[in-house]
Scaffold this motif. Structure first.
Motif, PDB file in Angstrom:
ATOM      1  N   ARG A 118       0.791  -1.218  -0.076  1.00  0.00           N
ATOM      2  CA  ARG A 118       0.060  -0.297   0.097  1.00  0.00           C
ATOM      3  C   ARG A 118       1.158   1.166   0.078  1.00  0.00           C
ATOM      4  O   ARG A 118       0.707   2.099  -0.753  1.00  0.00           O
ATOM      5  CB  ARG A 118      -0.989  -0.083   1.207  1.00  0.00           C
ATOM      6  N   ASP A 119       1.765   1.306   0.875  1.00  0.00           N
ATOM      7  CA  ASP A 119       2.631   2.598   1.138  1.00  0.00           C
ATOM      8  C   ASP A 119       3.418   2.946  -0.170  1.00  0.00           C
ATOM      9  O   ASP A 119       3.660   3.986  -0.711  1.00  0.00           O
ATOM     10  CB  ASP A 119       3.495   2.337   2.118  1.00  0.00           C
ATOM     11  N   GLU A 120       3.984   1.739  -0.663  1.00  0.00           N
ATOM     12  CA  GLU A 120       4.943   1.979  -1.952  1.00  0.00           C
ATOM     13  C   GLU A 120       4.138   2.492  -3.022  1.00  0.00           C
ATOM     14  O   GLU A 120       4.272   3.103  -3.953  1.00  0.00           O
ATOM     15  CB  GLU A 120       5.808   0.855  -2.401  1.00  0.00           C
ATOM     16  N   THR A 121       2.873   1.944  -3.151  1.00  0.00           N
ATOM     17  CA  THR A 121       1.861   1.946  -4.573  1.00  0.00           C
ATOM     18  C   THR A 121       1.378   3.483  -4.223  1.00  0.00           C
ATOM     19  O   THR A 121       1.524   4.265  -5.220  1.00  0.00           O
ATOM     20  CB  THR A 121       0.652   0.981  -4.249  1.00  0.00           C
ATOM     21  N   TRP A 122       1.009   3.905  -3.133  1.00  0.00           N
ATOM     22  CA  TRP A 122       0.396   5.060  -2.888  1.00  0.00           C
ATOM     23  C   TRP A 122       1.354   6.175  -2.992  1.00  0.00           C
ATOM     24  O   TRP A 122       1.181   7.385  -3.447  1.00  0.00           O
ATOM     25  CB  TRP A 122      -0.393   5.226  -1.420  1.00  0.00           C
ATOM     26  N   ALA A 123       2.588   6.088  -2.520  1.00  0.00           N
ATOM     27  CA  ALA A 123       3.548   7.005  -2.469  1.00  0.00           C
ATOM     28  C   ALA A 123       3.765   7.412  -4.136  1.00  0.00           C
ATOM     29  O   ALA A 123       3.773   8.796  -4.439  1.00  0.00           O
ATOM     30  CB  ALA A 123       4.748   6.694  -1.967  1.00  0.00           C
ATOM     31  N   ARG A 124       3.840   6.251  -4.988  1.00  0.00           N
ATOM     32  CA  ARG A 124       4.065   6.919  -6.451  1.00  0.00           C
ATOM     33  C   ARG A 124       2.825   7.368  -6.802  1.00  0.00           C
ATOM     34  O   ARG A 124       2.803   8.138  -7.939  1.00  0.00           O
ATOM     35  CB  ARG A 124       4.266   5.629  -7.068  1.00  0.00           C
ATOM     36  N   ARG A 125       1.580   6.907  -6.557  1.00  0.00           N
ATOM     37  CA  ARG A 125       0.374   7.707  -6.858  1.00  0.00           C
ATOM     38  C   ARG A 125       0.139   8.831  -6.616  1.00  0.00           C
ATOM     39  O   ARG A 125      -0.262   9.823  -7.390  1.00  0.00           O
ATOM     40  CB  ARG A 125      -0.996   6.660  -6.353  1.00  0.00           C
ATOM     41  N   ASP A 126       0.843   9.285  -5.323  1.00  0.00           N
ATOM     42  CA  ASP A 126       0.730  10.784  -4.760  1.00  0.00           C
ATOM     43  C   ASP A 126       1.557  11.530  -5.904  1.00  0.00           C
ATOM     44  O   ASP A 126       1.283  12.788  -6.130  1.00  0.00           O
ATOM     45  CB  ASP A 126       1.271  10.870  -3.616  1.00  0.00           C
ATOM     46  N   SER A 127       2.627  10.782  -6.374  1.00  0.00           N
ATOM     47  CA  SER A 127       3.729  11.757  -7.418  1.00  0.00           C
ATOM     48  C   SER A 127       3.012  11.542  -8.722  1.00  0.00           C
ATOM     49  O   SER A 127       3.815  12.052  -9.730  1.00  0.00           O
ATOM     50  CB  SER A 127       5.112  11.210  -7.363  1.00  0.00           C
ATOM     51  N   ALA A 128       1.948  11.120  -9.126  1.00  0.00           N
ATOM     52  CA  ALA A 128       1.204  11.021 -10.360  1.00  0.00           C
ATOM     53  C   ALA A 128       2.202  10.120 -11.382  1.00  0.00           C
ATOM     54  O   ALA A 128       2.289  10.345 -12.578  1.00  0.00           O
ATOM     55  CB  ALA A 128       1.060  12.415 -10.844  1.00  0.00           C
ATOM     56  N   VAL A 129       2.775   9.113 -10.881  1.00  0.00           N
ATOM     57  CA  VAL A 129       3.323   8.193 -11.528  1.00  0.00           C
ATOM     58  C   VAL A 129       2.525   7.309 -12.398  1.00  0.00           C
ATOM     59  O   VAL A 129       1.462   7.024 -11.970  1.00  0.00           O
ATOM     60  CB  VAL A 129       4.341   7.581 -10.729  1.00  0.00           C
ATOM     61  N   SER A 130       2.655   6.968 -13.421  1.00  0.00           N
ATOM     62  CA  SER A 130       1.656   6.157 -14.219  1.00  0.00           C
ATOM     63  C   SER A 130       1.484   4.492 -13.621  1.00  0.00           C
ATOM     64  O   SER A 130       2.468   4.322 -12.986  1.00  0.00           O
ATOM     65  CB  SER A 130       2.189   5.900 -15.923  1.00  0.00           C
ATOM     66  N   GLU A 131       0.360   3.893 -13.922  1.00  0.00           N
ATOM     67  CA  GLU A 131       0.413   3.001 -13.048  1.00  0.00           C
ATOM     68  C   GLU A 131       1.125   1.724 -13.691  1.00  0.00           C
ATOM     69  O   GLU A 131       1.587   0.938 -12.929  1.00  0.00           O
ATOM     70  CB  GLU A 131      -1.344   2.546 -13.176  1.00  0.00           C
ATOM     71  N   GLN A 132       1.353   1.670 -14.821  1.00  0.00           N
ATOM     72  CA  GLN A 132       2.431   0.838 -15.556  1.00  0.00           C
ATOM     73  C   GLN A 132       3.798   0.769 -14.695  1.00  0.00           C
ATOM     74  O   GLN A 132       4.413  -0.024 -14.383  1.00  0.00           O
ATOM     75  CB  GLN A 132       2.503   1.137 -17.056  1.00  0.00           C
ATOM     76  N   THR A 133       4.271   2.143 -14.798  1.00  0.00           N
ATOM     77  CA  THR A 133       5.668   2.423 -13.752  1.00  0.00           C
ATOM     78  C   THR A 133       5.366   2.104 -12.363  1.00  0.00           C
ATOM     79  O   THR A 133       6.163   1.261 -11.893  1.00  0.00           O
ATOM     80  CB  THR A 133       5.887   3.921 -14.120  1.00  0.00           C
ATOM     81  N   ILE A 134       4.185   2.135 -11.633  1.00  0.00           N
ATOM     82  CA  ILE A 134       4.145   1.893 -10.385  1.00  0.00           C
ATOM     83  C   ILE A 134       4.186   0.379 -10.521  1.00  0.00           C
ATOM     84  O   ILE A 134       4.950  -0.154  -9.410  1.00  0.00           O
ATOM     85  CB  ILE A 134       2.549   2.372  -9.826  1.00  0.00           C
ATOM     86  N   ARG A 159       6.816  -4.026  -8.084  1.00  0.00           N
ATOM     87  CA  ARG A 159       7.310  -5.556  -8.283  1.00  0.00           C
ATOM     88  C   ARG A 159       8.724  -5.740  -8.003  1.00  0.00           C
ATOM     89  O   ARG A 159       8.678  -6.831  -7.257  1.00  0.00           O
ATOM     90  CB  ARG A 159       6.670  -5.741  -9.701  1.00  0.00           C
ATOM     91  N   ALA A 160       9.354  -4.734  -8.775  1.00  0.00           N
ATOM     92  CA  ALA A 160      10.763  -5.159  -8.565  1.00  0.00           C
ATOM     93  C   ALA A 160      11.092  -4.971  -6.945  1.00  0.00           C
ATOM     94  O   ALA A 160      12.107  -5.867  -6.398  1.00  0.00           O
ATOM     95  CB  ALA A 160      11.613  -4.332  -9.194  1.00  0.00           C
ATOM     96  N   LEU A 161      10.692  -4.183  -6.178  1.00  0.00           N
ATOM     97  CA  LEU A 161      10.955  -3.801  -4.671  1.00  0.00           C
ATOM     98  C   LEU A 161      10.409  -5.115  -3.911  1.00  0.00           C
ATOM     99  O   LEU A 161      11.344  -5.386  -3.246  1.00  0.00           O
ATOM    100  CB  LEU A 161      10.128  -2.731  -4.512  1.00  0.00           C
TER     101      LEU A 161
END
Ligand SMILES: [Zn+2]
Length: 297
Positions: free
Chosen positions: A247-263, A268-270
């Motif tokens: 959740r935290d890693e997904t939401w942090a990237r979502r907050d930064s408007a990163v595309s879902e594919q990049t998230i 996944r790698a992490l």
């Protein structure tokens, strides 16, 4: 449920393990789409937890349980409606009282047929085990909580609230400190997110985290996961930690408007780096998708 051919999901009565007096598990031996199956005895009755997938697996389970029960009355329950957990219940009709929480009964009625179709598409070995499946109707349906008296032993059946599915149920045996979580917890694999938009979006990562906190508060001695090796309370903590990190890693990237594919790629790698030994990597992406949808806008 990956695209590659899955092995034959066959329940085998092997390595049956006694977790406490009159309480055994038929382990899944880490075979995909085979659940851990519980058999819990009291003086006059025996409760079976999970059927295995399809009538042939359920017949194997029923044969073992009938011998084990030695004349005691039989009950059947399932942790949730997914095929390897519940799609053998028809075999127990007339032999056992099939008892589940209302949300699960509704899942089974509303989505059982669609899941049957979806799972048939997972390859010939799975389709073979699903031949002849009829979606069963539970004999007894309760709302949130049911205490089942087996004679000298009361088993607690509790609706978990929506998490891995809408109708998850947790079964605990307080006198033995044993908890059956179904797919709310797995050992040695990434949490299974049945996130299949638009067909099924009932899984909730955020609610799942709350459920895991509650289950850990119950401090069971032994945890029987839906799949994978039986463990202790650490298993619950591991799942909660994973879900929170996801959740935290997904939401942090979502907050930064990163595309879902990049998230998906980055998270996944992490997660693989964090848990290189865990199976079911295909579920990370589904989990990210679910949590993106749950991101507070
Ligand atoms: Zn499941």
């Amino acid at each position: 449920m990956s695209e590659h051919m899955l092995p034959e999901p066959v329940v085998r009565i092997e390595e049956v393990r006694e977790l406490a007096r009159d309480l055994v598990v038929i382990p899944n031996r880490r075979v995909q789409l085979v659940p851990n199956i519980g058999v819990i005895g009291g003086t006059h009755s025996v409760l079976v937890v999970e059927t295995g997938m399809g009538p042939r697996n359920a017949e194997t389970v029923l044969k073992f349980v009938a011998e084990y029960a030695a004349g005691r009355r039989l009950y059947l329950t399932t942790t949730h409606f997914h095929p390897e957990h519940a799609f053998g219940a028809q075999v127990f009709a007339g032999e056992a009282t099939f008892l589940v929480n209302r949300a699960q009964a509704e899942d089974l009625a509303a989505k059982g047929a669609a899941y049957l179709d979806m799972f048939r598409g997972l390859g010939e070995p799975v389709a073979r085990q699903l031949e002849g499946v009829q979606i069963a109707t539970p004999d007894v349906v309760y709302d949130d909580a049911y205490d089942l008296d087996l004679g000298g032993r009361v088993v607690r059946l509790r609706a978990a609230g929506r998490a891995h599915s809408r109708g998850d149920q947790v079964i605990t045996v307080p006198d033995a400190g044993v908890m059956f979580t179904g797919d709310l917890a797995e050992a040695g694999q990434f949490a299974i997110f049945p996130w299949f938009p638009p067909h099924d979006t009932d899984v909730s990562g955020t609610r799942w985290i709350s459920v895991m906190r509650r289950l850990a508060d119950a401090s069971p001695r032994v945890v029987v996961p839906g799949h994978g090796d039986v463990g202790g309370p650490q298993l619950l903590a591991d799942v909660r930690d994973y879900l929170e990190l996801l959740r935290d890693e997904t939401w942090a990237r979502r907050d930064s408007a990163v595309s879902e594919q990049t998230i998906v790629e980055e998270v996944r790698a992490l997660m693989i780096e964090r848990h290189p030994e865990w199976a079911g990597r295909e579920w990370i992406e589904k989990g990210v998708g679910c949590l993106c949808a749950e991101h507070p806008a």
